[in-house]
Write a protein that holds these residues in place. Structure first.
Motif, PDB file in Angstrom:
ATOM      1  N   ILE A 250     -35.013  28.612 -10.834  1.00 19.23           N
ATOM      2  CA  ILE A 250     -33.596  28.915 -10.986  1.00 19.23           C
ATOM      3  C   ILE A 250     -33.461  29.827 -12.196  1.00 19.23           C
ATOM      4  CG2 ILE A 250     -31.345  27.951 -11.576  1.00 19.23           C
ATOM      5  CD1 ILE A 250     -32.166  25.487  -9.878  1.00 19.23           C
ATOM      6  N   VAL A 251     -32.856  31.012 -12.001  1.00 18.76           N
ATOM      7  CA  VAL A 251     -32.754  31.960 -13.110  1.00 18.76           C
ATOM      8  C   VAL A 251     -31.375  31.925 -13.762  1.00 18.76           C
ATOM      9  CG1 VAL A 251     -34.542  33.520 -12.250  1.00 18.76           C
ATOM     10  CG2 VAL A 251     -32.162  33.887 -11.561  1.00 18.76           C
ATOM     11  N   GLU A 252     -30.381  31.451 -13.001  1.00 23.61           N
ATOM     12  CA  GLU A 252     -29.048  31.331 -13.583  1.00 23.61           C
ATOM     13  C   GLU A 252     -28.297  30.230 -12.859  1.00 23.61           C
ATOM     14  OE1 GLU A 252     -27.047  35.024 -14.141  1.00 23.61           O
ATOM     15  OE2 GLU A 252     -25.337  34.112 -15.165  1.00 23.61           O
ATOM     16  N   GLN A 253     -27.524  29.472 -13.618  1.00 22.14           N
ATOM     17  CA  GLN A 253     -26.904  28.278 -13.059  1.00 22.14           C
ATOM     18  C   GLN A 253     -25.582  28.040 -13.765  1.00 22.14           C
ATOM     19  OE1 GLN A 253     -29.198  24.613 -13.746  1.00 22.14           O
ATOM     20  NE2 GLN A 253     -29.126  24.260 -11.551  1.00 22.14           N
ATOM     21  N   GLY A 254     -24.558  27.685 -12.991  1.00 20.64           N
ATOM     22  CA  GLY A 254     -23.285  27.382 -13.633  1.00 20.64           C
ATOM     23  C   GLY A 254     -22.148  27.354 -12.638  1.00 20.64           C
ATOM     24  N   ALA A 255     -20.922  27.239 -13.152  1.00 26.71           N
ATOM     25  CA  ALA A 255     -19.739  27.251 -12.297  1.00 26.71           C
ATOM     26  C   ALA A 255     -19.672  28.595 -11.587  1.00 26.71           C
ATOM     27  CB  ALA A 255     -18.492  27.015 -13.122  1.00 26.71           C
ATOM     28  N   THR A 256     -19.214  28.570 -10.305  1.00 26.36           N
ATOM     29  CA  THR A 256     -19.207  29.783  -9.484  1.00 26.36           C
ATOM     30  C   THR A 256     -18.487  30.930 -10.171  1.00 26.36           C
ATOM     31  OG1 THR A 256     -19.120  28.328  -7.587  1.00 26.36           O
ATOM     32  CG2 THR A 256     -18.673  30.647  -7.176  1.00 26.36           C
ATOM     33  N   SER A 257     -17.333  30.643 -10.759  1.00 24.74           N
ATOM     34  CA  SER A 257     -16.556  31.731 -11.355  1.00 24.74           C
ATOM     35  C   SER A 257     -17.309  32.392 -12.500  1.00 24.74           C
ATOM     36  CB  SER A 257     -15.202  31.199 -11.825  1.00 24.74           C
ATOM     37  OG  SER A 257     -15.405  30.082 -12.647  1.00 24.74           O
ATOM     38  N   THR A 258     -18.030  31.608 -13.315  1.00 25.26           N
ATOM     39  CA  THR A 258     -18.767  32.239 -14.416  1.00 25.26           C
ATOM     40  C   THR A 258     -19.976  33.005 -13.902  1.00 25.26           C
ATOM     41  OG1 THR A 258     -19.786  30.096 -14.775  1.00 25.26           O
ATOM     42  CG2 THR A 258     -18.138  30.768 -16.376  1.00 25.26           C
ATOM     43  N   VAL A 259     -20.762  32.385 -13.010  1.00 27.42           N
ATOM     44  CA  VAL A 259     -22.011  33.020 -12.581  1.00 27.42           C
ATOM     45  C   VAL A 259     -21.754  34.286 -11.761  1.00 27.42           C
ATOM     46  CG1 VAL A 259     -24.114  32.719 -11.212  1.00 27.42           C
ATOM     47  CG2 VAL A 259     -23.298  30.866 -12.653  1.00 27.42           C
ATOM     48  N   LEU A 260     -20.813  34.229 -10.812  1.00 23.59           N
ATOM     49  CA  LEU A 260     -20.639  35.364  -9.922  1.00 23.59           C
ATOM     50  C   LEU A 260     -19.635  36.399 -10.436  1.00 23.59           C
ATOM     51  CD1 LEU A 260     -20.883  33.681  -6.412  1.00 23.59           C
ATOM     52  CD2 LEU A 260     -22.666  34.733  -7.778  1.00 23.59           C
ATOM     53  N   ASP A 261     -18.714  35.994 -11.285  1.00 24.22           N
ATOM     54  CA  ASP A 261     -17.780  36.985 -11.831  1.00 24.22           C
ATOM     55  C   ASP A 261     -18.292  37.580 -13.134  1.00 24.22           C
ATOM     56  OD1 ASP A 261     -16.162  36.522  -9.729  1.00 24.22           O
ATOM     57  OD2 ASP A 261     -14.778  35.188 -10.783  1.00 24.22           O
ATOM     58  N   ASP A 262     -19.114  36.834 -13.830  1.00 27.49           N
ATOM     59  CA  ASP A 262     -19.550  37.279 -15.142  1.00 27.49           C
ATOM     60  C   ASP A 262     -21.038  36.950 -15.339  1.00 27.49           C
ATOM     61  OD1 ASP A 262     -19.243  38.412 -17.559  1.00 27.49           O
ATOM     62  OD2 ASP A 262     -18.107  36.765 -18.474  1.00 27.49           O
ATOM     63  N   PRO A 263     -21.902  37.537 -14.461  1.00 25.84           N
ATOM     64  CA  PRO A 263     -23.315  37.171 -14.500  1.00 25.84           C
ATOM     65  C   PRO A 263     -24.000  37.656 -15.771  1.00 25.84           C
ATOM     66  CG  PRO A 263     -22.994  39.009 -13.014  1.00 25.84           C
ATOM     67  CD  PRO A 263     -21.625  38.568 -13.453  1.00 25.84           C
ATOM     68  N   VAL A 264     -25.008  36.926 -16.199  1.00 24.13           N
ATOM     69  CA  VAL A 264     -25.746  37.289 -17.408  1.00 24.13           C
ATOM     70  C   VAL A 264     -27.180  37.713 -17.066  1.00 24.13           C
ATOM     71  CG1 VAL A 264     -26.641  36.432 -19.612  1.00 24.13           C
ATOM     72  CG2 VAL A 264     -24.330  35.810 -18.883  1.00 24.13           C
ATOM     73  N   HIS A 265     -27.819  36.988 -16.147  1.00 22.82           N
ATOM     74  CA  HIS A 265     -29.212  37.309 -15.825  1.00 22.82           C
ATOM     75  C   HIS A 265     -29.296  38.658 -15.089  1.00 22.82           C
ATOM     76  CE1 HIS A 265     -33.308  36.993 -14.326  1.00 22.82           C
ATOM     77  NE2 HIS A 265     -33.483  35.981 -15.172  1.00 22.82           N
ATOM     78  N   PRO A 266     -30.266  39.510 -15.472  1.00 27.39           N
ATOM     79  CA  PRO A 266     -30.371  40.823 -14.817  1.00 27.39           C
ATOM     80  C   PRO A 266     -30.554  40.736 -13.302  1.00 27.39           C
ATOM     81  CG  PRO A 266     -32.142  40.500 -16.440  1.00 27.39           C
ATOM     82  CD  PRO A 266     -31.191  39.375 -16.604  1.00 27.39           C
ATOM     83  N   TYR A 267     -31.216  39.670 -12.810  1.00 26.47           N
ATOM     84  CA  TYR A 267     -31.377  39.566 -11.348  1.00 26.47           C
ATOM     85  C   TYR A 267     -30.038  39.286 -10.668  1.00 26.47           C
ATOM     86  CZ  TYR A 267     -32.563  37.870  -6.728  1.00 26.47           C
ATOM     87  OH  TYR A 267     -32.589  37.687  -5.369  1.00 26.47           O
ATOM     88  N   THR A 268     -29.258  38.367 -11.216  1.00 28.45           N
ATOM     89  CA  THR A 268     -27.945  38.071 -10.641  1.00 28.45           C
ATOM     90  C   THR A 268     -27.083  39.331 -10.642  1.00 28.45           C
ATOM     91  OG1 THR A 268     -28.164  35.950 -11.762  1.00 28.45           O
ATOM     92  CG2 THR A 268     -26.083  36.369 -10.662  1.00 28.45           C
ATOM     93  N   LYS A 269     -27.116  40.043 -11.752  1.00 28.12           N
ATOM     94  CA  LYS A 269     -26.335  41.283 -11.851  1.00 28.12           C
ATOM     95  C   LYS A 269     -26.761  42.268 -10.772  1.00 28.12           C
ATOM     96  CE  LYS A 269     -25.235  41.469 -16.775  1.00 28.12           C
ATOM     97  NZ  LYS A 269     -25.627  42.040 -18.062  1.00 28.12           N
ATOM     98  N   ALA A 270     -28.092  42.446 -10.616  1.00 29.87           N
ATOM     99  CA  ALA A 270     -28.612  43.406  -9.646  1.00 29.87           C
ATOM    100  C   ALA A 270     -28.275  42.985  -8.220  1.00 29.87           C
ATOM    101  CB  ALA A 270     -30.125  43.544  -9.812  1.00 29.87           C
ATOM    102  N   LEU A 271     -28.366  41.686  -7.952  1.00 29.77           N
ATOM    103  CA  LEU A 271     -28.068  41.171  -6.614  1.00 29.77           C
ATOM    104  C   LEU A 271     -26.614  41.452  -6.246  1.00 29.77           C
ATOM    105  CD1 LEU A 271     -29.424  39.503  -4.345  1.00 29.77           C
ATOM    106  CD2 LEU A 271     -28.457  37.472  -5.386  1.00 29.77           C
ATOM    107  N   LEU A 272     -25.714  41.253  -7.188  1.00 30.81           N
ATOM    108  CA  LEU A 272     -24.295  41.497  -6.923  1.00 30.81           C
ATOM    109  C   LEU A 272     -24.034  42.994  -6.757  1.00 30.81           C
ATOM    110  CD1 LEU A 272     -22.693  38.979  -9.434  1.00 30.81           C
ATOM    111  CD2 LEU A 272     -22.804  38.779  -6.967  1.00 30.81           C
ATOM    112  N   ALA A 273     -24.761  43.824  -7.512  1.00 35.02           N
ATOM    113  CA  ALA A 273     -24.530  45.264  -7.446  1.00 35.02           C
ATOM    114  C   ALA A 273     -25.069  45.865  -6.155  1.00 35.02           C
ATOM    115  CB  ALA A 273     -25.182  45.952  -8.645  1.00 35.02           C
ATOM    116  N   ALA A 274     -26.034  45.197  -5.509  1.00 35.02           N
ATOM    117  CA  ALA A 274     -26.655  45.745  -4.304  1.00 35.02           C
ATOM    118  C   ALA A 274     -25.794  45.569  -3.063  1.00 35.02           C
ATOM    119  CB  ALA A 274     -28.017  45.088  -4.079  1.00 35.02           C
TER     120      ALA A 274
END
Lengths: 342, 328
Positions: A250-274
């Motif tokens: 698990i590279v990032e974990q948390g409440a949906t609004s924080t993780v998906l609206d304000d991601p911190v991990h570069p993979y989460t960010k890249a996944l959302l941008a793709a």
């Protein structure tokens, strides 16, 4: 109570009493194939709470399904499972097959990805629900089981439950079959419902119906739900809590609004941008370079480092730990947490 | 643009032709079991243009592709490719024309021969279209480079490549004959999002460089909207709406398009949940085939088949209630 506070409560109580239905700690799953060790899971921490939907989000091969199957102990002798998964006071990792069997279905139920493959093609769907009810001793008589089966088919939104119970799977559409699979999963009132990509095989308008049904059911029967998906949209719509997986961790974990609206991990960010959106002009999507690591290949340090836009030389040396960046939001990336959210 | 009342917009990319590359007119295909898979589909594709075809399973998207490729024969209708009547052609003439339109299939695992190295699969296609041997070798190296696969990967077998690499190989095979039209049938649907973005960028890049036209078939509206100049929405064998991506996105003119947009997970729209499943194409509803699931249907909808008409949003929709759609 926040997720983090709840998680801490679990650790403090050392598994004796906690609000969590299931507490997974440092879960590892290793397969051996042709003399080669494949580390599919490399330390998963997860807490699931009643009435809440937790989503495992990741791409193929990230270990989402392995997590679900390891919790249910479906691999038998083919996998070595380490760590702990405490469900209602018992560590599932230590149980044998005989002790595990009554938990499956009545304690933890699984909604599979492909309803066509999971239903018996030559038996009427009513009989398949009756079988599960009788097996777990939820009902006293066959007649009661039959009535309960029809009630369940109505509950999952099939328009004519009596007729549906008498139907064979091939007489139903994909959406109807998935409703039947859900009826089977909830028939013993499980405390935990695991859904493994339950809408991937369905059309988008039918998917919307099924997702709505899940939301309705988790709040009405109050069970905890673990939803596995590769679809960021599904996670956004459904989840209270998201865990993003990459290469067995698990590279990032948390409440949906924080993780998906304000991601911190570069993979989460890249996944959302793709994900293509109307605002991105054609040809200007930002893909993640390279390929995900081949399963079984263990890289030293962070598995995402070879594809990471912000990787530093230190990233290939040390395996990053999940570190809390704010209350209820943890990230396994020292580079991002140092500069991003310090 | 698929309707007779509208004029065809001229070309965008740098070809001299202003004639459409592909003209499809009133295509009909009914299978032996009574399934009306394609029911009067008309559209055009200009050189260098991307036309997206979106719809749910069973709506006739793939059958339309097969009819255009002549792997199936339609009951009636007309298909013109580069001014030539495609349906009247057979034998050598058809084969020669086929090098000008190619397909990228949904699942490269099953479309590339598992017992041949990728290079041979590409060469097979070139040989079938009469490219001489020395040029074939050159062309294979060229297309592999174009799709971003190292030359050595040509000698690998399909099982030695990842899903994204296989799809690159399938694209390399399709573009090897230098086609003018490539039909992408769910070409990125089986791929992970991070790889999907790579392939979508690649397709867009080729279009800019080589001026190919695409017919991009997908169930994923966000992908279609992203890559297409023009989007066709299909429901039960018919085109129900035809417009640019932004027209459909900003102001859909058909209630089905609106429902499809709102049903996409993560869509920040008011969810319109349609009742039930799509009806069987073997026994489609009368009049507008969508009226059984339509939230704004009136009695007249069940009697008369609606034609594509201009809407307030700029698209063309086959809906008599289009002015009554709730708009943002």
């Amino acid at each position: 109570m926040t997720v983090e506070a709840q998680a801490e409560l679990v650790i403090d109580a050392a598994g004796e009493t906690s609000d969590a239905v299931l507490s997974v700690r440092d879960l590892t799953t290793t397969f051996t194939a042709g003399g080669q060790r494949i580390e599919a899971l490399r330390g998963i921490d997860l807490d699931l709470y009643p009435g809440r939907v937790s989503v495992l989000l990741g791409e193929s091969g990230s270990g989402k399904s392995v997590t679900a199957r390891s919790i249910l102990r479906l691999y038998g002798a083919s996998a070595i499972i380490g760590g702990s998964a405490v469900f209602e006071g018992r560590d599932l990792v230590g149980l044998n097959e005989k002790e595990m069997q009554p938990i499956r279905g009545s304690g933890i139920a699984l909604v599979p990805q492909d309803p066509t493959g999971s239903l018996d093609p030559v038996r009427r769907v009513g009989a398949q629900i009756v079988e599960v009810l009788r097996l777990h001793g939820v009902v006293d008589s066959k007649k009661e089981a039959q009535a309960r089966a029809e009630e369940l088919l109505g509950l999952v939104g099939l328009p004519d439950p009596v007729r549906a119970a008498r139907s064979f799977p091939h007489e139903m559409s994909g959406g109807m079959k998935q409703r039947v699979a859900i009826a089977i999963a909830i028939c013993c009132n499980p405390t935990l419902l695991i859904a493994d990509e339950p809408t991937t095989a369905l059309d988008v308008t039918v998917q919307a119906q099924i997702l709505d049904l899940f939301v309705e059911l988790t709040s009405s029967i109050g069970s905890a739900m673990l939803m596995i998906t590769h679809d960021v949209g599904v996670a956004k719509d459904l989840a209270d809590h998201v865990s993003v997986m990459y290469a067995g961790r698990i590279v990032e974990q948390g409440a949906t609004s924080t993780v998906l609206d304000d991601p911190v991990h570069p993979y989460t960010k890249a996944l959302l941008a793709a994900v293509p959106t109307p605002d991105v002009p054609r040809g200007n999507l930002i893909p993640i370079i390279g390929q995900p690591p081949v399963s079984g290949m263990t890289l030293p340090g962070c598995s995402f480092a070879p594809r990471c836009p912000v990787a530093q030389s230190s990233c290939t040396e040390l395996v990053p730990e999940l570190v809390s960046v704010e209350l209820g939001h943890s990230v396994a990336c020292p580079v991002a947490t140092e500069f991003g959210a310090a | 643009m698929s309707d007779t009342q509208t004029t065809v917009e001229p070309v965008r990319m740098g070809r001299k032709a202003t004639q459409p590359l592909l003209i499809v007119n009133d295509l009909v295909k009914t299978f032996g079991n009574g399934v009306k898979a394609v029911d009067g589909v008309s559209f055009t594709i200009s050189p260098g243009e991307t036309v997206g075809l979106v719809g749910e399973s069973g709506c006739g998207k793939s059958t339309t592709a097969k009819l255009l490729l002549r792997t199936l024969d339609p009951d009636s209708g007309e298909v013109k490719f580069g001014g030539q009547d495609l349906l009247g052609m057979r034998g050598r003439a058809l084969r020669r024309l086929r090098s000008r339109f190619q397909i990228v299939p949904q699942n490269p695992q099953t479309s590339l021969n598992p017992r041949l190295p990728v290079r041979s699969s590409i060469e097979f296609n070139l040989r079938a279209h009469g490219v001489p041997k020395p040029e074939r070798v050159e062309r294979i190296a060229e297309v592999l480079e174009q799709v971003g696969l190292p030359g050595a990967y040509g000698d690998r077998f399909p099982h030695e490549l990842s899903g994204g690499q296989l799809q690159r190989a399938a694209i390399a095979r399709a573009i090897s004959t230098r086609p003018e039209l490539v039909i992408c049938d769910e070409a990125v649907s089986a791929l992970d999002k991070s790889i999907q973005a790579q392939i979508l960028n690649l397709l867009a890049e080729f279009q800019k460089e080589l001026g190919m036209a695409y017919l991009f078939i997908s169930h994923d509206l966000s992908v279609v909207e992203h890559i297409s100049d023009q989007v066709l929405v299909m429901y039960l064998g018919r085109i129900v709406e035809d417009g640019t991506g932004s027209q459909l996105w900003n102001r859909p003119g058909h209630p089905y398009t609106e429902a499809l947009l709102s049903a996409a997970p993560g869509a920040e729209r008011e969810r319109i949940v349609l009742v039930g499943d799509p009806p069987s194409p073997a026994n489609p509803p009368s009049g507008c085939t969508f009226h059984t699931r339509c939230p704004i249907a009136i009695e007249a909808c069940s009697t008369k088949r609606p034609l594509l008409k201009p809407t307030a949003g700029g698209s063309h929709a086959a809906c008599i209630r289009t002015t009554d759609l709730q708009q943002p």
